[in-house]
Design an enzyme around this catalytic site. Structure first.
Site, PDB file in Angstrom:
ATOM      1  N   GLY A  82       0.827  -1.191   0.000  1.00 13.49           N
ATOM      2  CA  GLY A  82       0.000   0.000   0.000  1.00 13.49           C
ATOM      3  C   GLY A  82       0.865   1.246   0.000  1.00 13.49           C
ATOM      4  O   GLY A  82       1.934   1.279  -0.605  1.00 13.49           O
ATOM      5  N   GLY A  83       0.387   2.263   0.731  1.00 16.41           N
ATOM      6  CA  GLY A  83       1.097   3.535   0.789  1.00 16.41           C
ATOM      7  C   GLY A  83       2.521   3.380   1.280  1.00 16.41           C
ATOM      8  O   GLY A  83       3.405   4.152   0.916  1.00 16.41           O
TER       9      GLY A  83
ATOM     10  N   GLY B 256      23.753   8.051 -32.092  1.00 16.11           N
ATOM     11  CA  GLY B 256      23.369   8.849 -30.947  1.00 16.11           C
ATOM     12  C   GLY B 256      23.825   8.220 -29.647  1.00 16.11           C
ATOM     13  O   GLY B 256      24.126   8.924 -28.673  1.00 16.11           O
ATOM     14  N   ALA B 257      23.903   6.898 -29.631  1.00 12.64           N
ATOM     15  CA  ALA B 257      24.318   6.217 -28.407  1.00 12.64           C
ATOM     16  C   ALA B 257      25.757   6.585 -28.042  1.00 12.64           C
ATOM     17  O   ALA B 257      26.108   6.631 -26.873  1.00 12.64           O
ATOM     18  CB  ALA B 257      24.175   4.707 -28.572  1.00 12.64           C
TER      19      ALA B 257
END
Lengths: 510, 681
Positions: free
Chosen positions: A169-170, A404-405
């Protein structure tokens, strides 16, 4: 007087018993240690100083006023790991299932505030059933108080979470915002909604282990950074990790005596790169042969294995390593590997840990699943992380650095301090075959011509010298000298000072 | 003398020949295939000629290609090493046709000894003892009994077409012979459709012992003692020694003289080996003659001080032997262990790949070789010798194309016991990572009581490890020494950890004296009392071990003195402890403070997952094809998937009948060893 003193002792004894013998036994039967036993293993023997031993909750609903055990389900305090200060909280599953109440949260907040003020890491040991339902919104408020402190401490002191039981949960959001999460196999799980809710809402039938066990989070979700066999092993490894980390963002990473020659040559690295450019090799060999004593603490070993992240030491000082792994997906960048490495690079930059990058990257992984998943923005995270980092950055290109790498992987252009290449490096827009097919499109049908063009392209560009001619590569180095070169590079950068323009904070493409 | 010699081989034997040629001032030419571009023999030779693609049948054994290399390099002589073209008469002829000297025997000798039947016939004629038997067809049981009695019991009754133990019977008397003949015949008829039967002497407690001979072209022939090579796995020799612990002087002399007689009967020149099988009563029978340098020749060199390669080259050059039989003395003891890239824990499956770590023990020169100034290579001298013949180096590759031998590790000492002990230490010190290898198995052999007693026969490995090799159980005494060492080492590592920067002054961690060592389920509570020279490790019962060492954290080889004995440990890291390897054992060791140990005892024992219903990837590789889908029923032997490793496709088959429950990998996935490919119901 004697009675008063012994009163303290008996109260302490009561506090130490937590939820009582029966529950301690039950905890042991599950293969889990108690909150205090865990602290004993985490810290140097006898170094733990406890706070708020006698804190008890203030809830009066549902008959809670009749049960007000000391400590309120969490043990907090400080101690040392190999003589260095850390703050710790350890949730006690034997007391109300480790559930978080207002006062439980206040105890955690107290040590977090001290940790930030005094510049020491926070280690949280999570073993809690969740919010204390009886306290209602007070418990939720407690969580939020902890969250806010996690956020404020982020980048100021290292925060480590060790999940040693339920965390649902939280409650998951506190660990989620810390720097590292470790889990224990078979006895811990983390999820936002548990199997029962899942079944009600989606009709999916899944076990807690499948939904949020150590294997799920280390291999599939990447929520966790590592998993260990049991509590004892996990805490020993956390101690080992802490030895790599600075205590806070005002301090340099730690240095310890080392028994390894900084100039140690490794002849075998001269043959690490296979003759065939498409044959993989294990990048971990290079990392281990570069590191002091071959010691490597890997982060997220089981996730996005096409990139390797972790800590080594050079001349006794911590260095973060990022390396493409040609053994997996040819070492390409994709969504997962970019995210994994970006977060690691940013951690290193937060805490002044120099970054060593080993590059063998054929580019970004193509395909609809990648594009639909937003590889553009995820890839940009790594680029952003490297570009904004002001710590010493040393890069060694071992083989491919395409497209680009190449730019992304800590290139000279994004403020790499030392950019070395092995003679086997190929720094180019793309592989020879692809490039030839574009440049010489007219000859596409003619295999002979294409082969000749490909050969020309290889001869001209499949090497580090075109980049070296332009100064994008500072020096082409022999593979066997990597450790010496890299160690000297970092040594020369010990006084590096670089700062970014003032900003409230940046806007990394999250 | 020749000015230039070409070595028509690769690997360790090419390197070995180059060493002697260099010492004699002869230029060396290596040949290499594509797979050997970066091989050690290429680097060592003065020049090297490329001869083709990796498979040997397209390079090393193509006579035309080797001849071309000889012509282009101008070599005057060729040493063929072993294997490849070494016993190929056509190659010897081709060399003779071009006037190039062959460092080996004449063509005729190769041909005669190359044929099993011819060689046996010649041996018999030369007065060499051969296995008594009857090769003709046997009509009926009565005849079988008669022949068996003539040969002398026990006898082996064998089907001509036999194999794999089928149609084979051992008979110890007439009744058994009668019975055995009938059942062999029936079985042979059923299994092979061929019921021809023959009978030969059954050799009990057989040992493989061979005689090294050396002959020149001037009619001189001598024998250089024997080598015992009984320790074999599927006819592959694993451990050899010289001399044999079994032979006496008279037998040695008889075998030696017969071996020389055989060599001379076929006009043999150069070094050669006559192999015998010897029974428990020291009766010996001729097996075959190898007309080349033998793999295990170093043990003979180590005890005789004679450089066999040098002698071969001199003989090939037409020189007369300068040594006589009287000069040959067998001094001390030499043992050879063959290191193979074969994983003993996986039924000796060949393992190929990169040698990420290769650090053999330092070579030490000693013994007759040193006295005679015949030591190959450079090594400091000492009371014992360590010699490592190898063709690889750290960062090199064990390729799938050739023999998986990594190195031949030899030790020499004045006595057998000392040579064995030297070998144990040498094996412990041999660092080898990246591939599976048989080092632990060799250590196990060196410690085996039967081997130590010199009582191993050719059945040794099959008898002692019938279920395969599963590691070594060390004795309590050795385990205690290892525990004491681990405690002392752990203390050193922990103290270093407390020297980290950023400590709170005056509140440092103090490393205690009390430790609990957990090793292979055993638990030792110890007190480590350290002083500047070392540590005294006191056990619960009051006994103690004195440990000294210059080990520092990170060193992968710990050389320790425990009391007065040397202990060498290979040190690896595991989570929260050490991986220690020594004497063939592979131990996980945890050293903890008493409180840590107490808490660790609360941890549940996690059983390793049951892998009997899983298909595990046997080697690192790429999945090329999955042949089955979830829910499929598979039969034993049915192909399940194809894994490509080192350019070779391996088909993995079902071990038994079953139903595929889950497929975890798909084509294109690259897997590590033991990754689960699929699971069965």
């Amino acid at each position: 007087m004697k009675d008063i003193l012994s009163e303290l002792e008996s109260r302490r004894d009561m506090a130490r018993l937590g939820g009582g013998e029966h529950r301690i036994e039950a905890q042991h039967k599950r293969g889990k240690l108690t909150a205090r036993e865990r602290i004993e293993l985490l810290l140097d023997e006898g170094s733990f100083e406890e706070f708020d031993t006698f804190v008890a909750h203030r809830c009066t609903d549902f008959g809670m006023e009749k049960q007000r055990p000391y400590g309120d389900g969490v043990v907090t305090g400080w101690g040392t790991i190999n003589g260095r200060m850390v703050y710790v909280f350890s949730q006690d599953f034997t007391v109300f299932g480790g559930s978080l109440s207002e006062t439980h949260a206040q105890k955690i907040c107290k040590i977090m505030d001290m940790a930030v003020q005094n510049g020491a890491p926070v280690i949280g040991i999570n073993d809690s059933g969740g919010a204390r339902i009886q306290e209602g919104v007070a418990s939720l408020a407690g969580y939020a108080e902890v969250f806010q402190r996690n956020i404020m401490a982020s980048g100021v002191v290292p925060q480590i979470s060790v999940i040693m039981g339920p965390c649902a949960g939280g409650a998951v959001y506190s660990p989620a915002m810390t720097d590292f999460i470790f889990m224990v196999k078979d006895s811990s799980y983390m999820f936002v909604t548990g199997p029962d809710v899942v079944k009600t809402v989606t009709n999916e039938v899944v076990t807690a282990e499948e939904l949020g066990g150590a294997s799920t989070h280390t291999k599939k979700s990447s929520v966790a950074d590592g998993a260990f066999e049991n509590d004892v092993e996990a805490l020993a490894e956390v101690r080992r990790l802490v030895d790599f980390l600075p205590l806070n963002n005002r301090e340099k990473p730690p240095v310890r005596p080392f028994f390894d020659e900084p100039g140690r040559g490794e002849k075998s690295l001269d043959t690490l790169i296979p003759e065939n450019a498409n044959t993989p090799y294990d990048m971990k060999e290079l990392i281990e042969k570069t590191a002091d004593e071959g010691d490597f603490f890997e982060i997220q070993e089981d996730f996005a294995k096409n990139i390797i992240t972790g800590f080594i030491r050079l001349e006794g000082q911590t260095v973060g390593v990022v390396a493409n792994q040609p053994m997996v997906l040819a070492g390409c960048l994709d969504i997962d590997s970019s995210r994994k490495a970006a977060r690691f690079v940013r951690f290193c930059d937060c805490f002044e840990i120099p970054i060593l990058t080993f590059v063998d990257v054929p580019g970004f992984l193509p395909g609809t699943s990648q594009e639909y998943g937003g590889v553009i923005k995820h890839g940009a995270k790594l680029l952003f992380a490297y570009g904004e980092a002001t710590v010493p950055k040393v890069t060694v290109i071992t083989r491919k650095a395409y497209g680009g790498a190449y730019d992304v992987m800590s290139s000279k252009h994004i403020r790499g301090d030392f950019n070395y290449a092995w003679p086997t490096a190929e720094i180019a827009v793309m592989g020879a075959k692809g490039a030839t097919e574009i440049i010489h499109r007219a000859d596409l049908g003619n295999e002979e011509k294409i082969a000749a063009h490909t050969k020309d392209y290889e001869d001209r560009f499949a090497n580090p010298f075109v980049a070296a001619e332009r100064g994008f590569i500072d020096e082409v180095i022999m593979p066997h000298s990597t450790r010496r070169r890299v160690a000297r590079a970092f040594a020369s950068l010990r006084n590096k000072h670089l700062s970014n323009p003032w900003k409230k904070h940046d806007n990394i493409p999250l | 003398m020749f000015k230039k010699i070409l070595i028509a081989n690769r690997g360790e034997i090419a390197c070995r020949v180059i060493k002697t040629a260099r010492k004699m001032g002869i230029g060396t030419v290596a040949i290499y295939s594509d797979a050997d571009r970066q091989a050690l023999h290429v680097e060592m030779a003065d020049e090297a000629v490329h001869i083709g693609p990796p498979p040997a049948n397209q390079s090393y054994i193509v006579i035309d290609k080797v001849m071309e290399a000889i012509r282009s390099s101008g070599a005057e002589a060729v040493h063929p090493g072993y294997g490849f073209l070494s016993e190929n008469p056509k190659f010897a002829e081709a060399l003779a046709a071009e006037g190039v000297a062959f460092v080996g025997p004449p063509v005729g000798a190769i041909e005669k000894m190359g044929d099993k039947i011819t060689s046996k016939k010649i041996a018999k004629e030369a007065g060499v003892s051969t296995v008594p038997g009857y090769m003709g067809l046997i009509e009926d049981a009565d005849e079988a009994v008669k022949i068996s009695a003539e040969i002398g019991y026990p006898v082996m009754i064998k089907a001509s077409a036999g194999g794999g133990g089928k149609g084979m019977r051992i008979a110890w008397d007439d009744d058994e012979a009668r019975e055995g003949f009938q059942s062999s015949k029936n079985e042979a008829a059923n299994s092979f459709g061929d019921d021809r039967i023959f009978i030969e002497k059954f050799v009990t407690q057989p040992r493989h012992i061979e005689i090294q001979v050396l002959c020149d072209a001037h009619g001189n022939g001598l024998y250089l003692g024997e080598r015992e090579c009984s320790i074999q796995r599927r006819n592959q020799k694993v451990v050899e020694e010289a001399p044999s612990p079994f032979l006496d002087e008279a037998t040695r002399k008889a075998m030696g003289e017969q071996a020389v007689a055989l060599a001379q009967a076929v006009g043999y020149t150069s070094a050669g080996t006559v192999e015998f099988i010897v029974d428990g009563d020291k009766n010996f029978y001729f097996l075959e003659m190898n007309t080349r340098l033998q793999v295990e020749h170093p043990v003979t060199e180590l005890i005789t001080g004679i450089d066999l390669v040098e002698q071969m080259i001199r003989v090939a050059n037409g020189e007369e032997l300068t040594i006589t039989q009287d000069d040959i003395k067998l001094n001390g003891w030499a043992i050879e262990n063959r290191l193979y890239a074969e994983d003993p824990y996986r039924n000796f499956l060949p393992s190929i790949g990169r040698l990420t770590r290769y650090r053999p023990p330092a070579e030490v020169a000693a013994g007759p070789l040193l006295d005679n100034d015949k030591w190959q290579g450079e090594a400091p001298s000492g009371p014992i010798a360590v010699r490592n013949d190898t063709g690889v180096y750290e960062g090199g590759e064990i390729s799938m194309y050739y023999d998986p031998m990594i190195a031949k590790l030899c030790t020499w000492a004045p006595t057998r016991a000392e040579a064995i002990e030297a070998m144990r230490v040498a094996l412990d010190s041999f660092e080898l990572e990246g591939i599976g290898h048989n080092l632990p198995f060799l250590s196990a052999v060196m410690d085996h009581p039967k081997f130590v007693a010199g009582e191993a026969t050719t059945a040794f490995i099959a008898e002692e490890w019938p279920e395969g090799f599963e590691g070594v159980e060390l004795s309590e005494d050795v385990l205690r020494r290892i525990a004491a060492s681990a405690a002392a080492m752990h203390r050193v590592a922990e103290i270093r950890r407390t020297r980290i920067s950023g400590r709170i002054d005056n509140h440092e961690r103090v490393v205690g004296e009390d430790w609990v060592v957990n090793l292979q389920g055993l638990r030792y509570e110890v007190k480590v009392q350290a002083d500047p020279e070392g540590a005294t490790v006191v056990f619960e019962d009051g006994s103690s071990h004195r440990v000294t060492s210059d080990w520092t954290p990170g060193k992968q080889l710990a050389e320790l003195m425990v009391d007065a004995e040397r202990l060498v440990l290979k040190v690896g890291k595991i989570s929260g402890g050490f991986r220690l390897r020594s004497r063939g054992a592979d131990l996980k060791v945890h050293v903890r403070s008493p409180r840590q140990a107490e808490l660790a005892d609360l941890m549940p024992e996690k059983l390793p997952p049951d892998t009997s219903k899983m298909l595990l990837c046997p080697m690192p590789g790429l999945i090329v094809k999955i042949n089955v889908a979830e829910g499929d029923e598979v039969q034993e032997g049915q192909p399940l998937c194809t894994v490509e490793a080192m350019k070779m496709e391996n088909i993995l088959r079902a071990e038994r009948k079953g139903v595929v429950a889950k497929v975890n990998a798909g084509p294109g996935d690259s897997l590590a060893v033991d990754d689960v490919i699929m699971e069965f119901e």
